[in-house]
Design a protein around this motif. Sequence first.
Motif, PDB file in Angstrom:
ATOM      1  N   SER A 107      14.726  15.640 -11.127  1.00 58.98           N
ATOM      2  CA  SER A 107      16.089  15.525 -11.644  1.00 58.98           C
ATOM      3  C   SER A 107      17.092  15.227 -10.537  1.00 58.98           C
ATOM      4  O   SER A 107      18.169  14.695 -10.806  1.00 58.98           O
ATOM      5  N   TYR A 122      19.055  12.454 -14.334  1.00 58.62           N
ATOM      6  CA  TYR A 122      18.377  13.489 -15.114  1.00 58.62           C
ATOM      7  C   TYR A 122      16.874  13.250 -15.020  1.00 58.62           C
ATOM      8  O   TYR A 122      16.410  12.235 -14.520  1.00 58.62           O
ATOM      9  N   GLU A 173      13.989   9.932 -14.814  1.00 58.99           N
ATOM     10  CA  GLU A 173      14.926   9.261 -15.720  1.00 58.99           C
ATOM     11  C   GLU A 173      14.411   7.879 -16.138  1.00 58.99           C
ATOM     12  O   GLU A 173      14.482   7.511 -17.309  1.00 58.99           O
ATOM     13  N   HIS A 202      15.580  18.731 -20.989  1.00 62.81           N
ATOM     14  CA  HIS A 202      16.405  17.745 -20.283  1.00 62.81           C
ATOM     15  C   HIS A 202      17.076  18.473 -19.124  1.00 62.81           C
ATOM     16  O   HIS A 202      17.778  19.455 -19.316  1.00 62.81           O
ATOM     17  N   ALA A 232      19.590  18.062 -15.812  1.00 61.58           N
ATOM     18  CA  ALA A 232      20.570  17.263 -15.079  1.00 61.58           C
ATOM     19  C   ALA A 232      21.456  18.229 -14.308  1.00 61.58           C
ATOM     20  O   ALA A 232      21.868  19.252 -14.836  1.00 61.58           O
TER      21      ALA A 232
END
Length: 193
Positions: A89, A94, A125, A176, A178
């Motif tokens: 990340s 992300y 990503e 996810h 980030a």
Amino acid sequence: EKVSITYDGNRDLYKALGYKRTLTFDDYYDRYERGDIAARIVDAFPLATWRNPPIVKAKKKHPTFDNAWVELNERLSIYHYLERIDRLSGVGQYAVLLLGFAGASSLENSPNKGADLIYLSPFYEKNAEIRRLANNPSDPRYALPDLYQVNLGTILGREGKATIFNKDVHWSRVLHVAEGLTEDEVFGCPRMK
């Protein structure tokens, strides 16, 4: 960018130094893959953070939860994957950690309640493209990823022809990650930036 302009607009440092004005994931990834200071910037904190993993216990004494967590971590090496997704990340905006569940025939739907987690798989990503955002303003997930297209890998066939395995993946099947978020809940700031 105004940051690069000095001497009352007479000197553009980005232009003079050959810097690109807009960097892409590939720019960051290439630097990271070469190692050196870029890899150190991305890897230092995750390696230090996950060197001594946290102790996970139920707030009140709950042996069933505690034992299940220990068994799950021993079976899947969860902290290993958390450290990896932390590093991935930091390269781009992300990364995602794909959660694989037993008995799930499709990655496009939510897993069945109580389904066993059988694997974890981290993706940059670039290999987990956001395909659709939730677009209903009354949805609690409004403007968050709803569907990803994940590149699960590439296989070379007999004729040297590459086959890429892309699958659509429902948001409930990924974690996810980030960092450095500001106004946006989806796209963070690459550590090298």
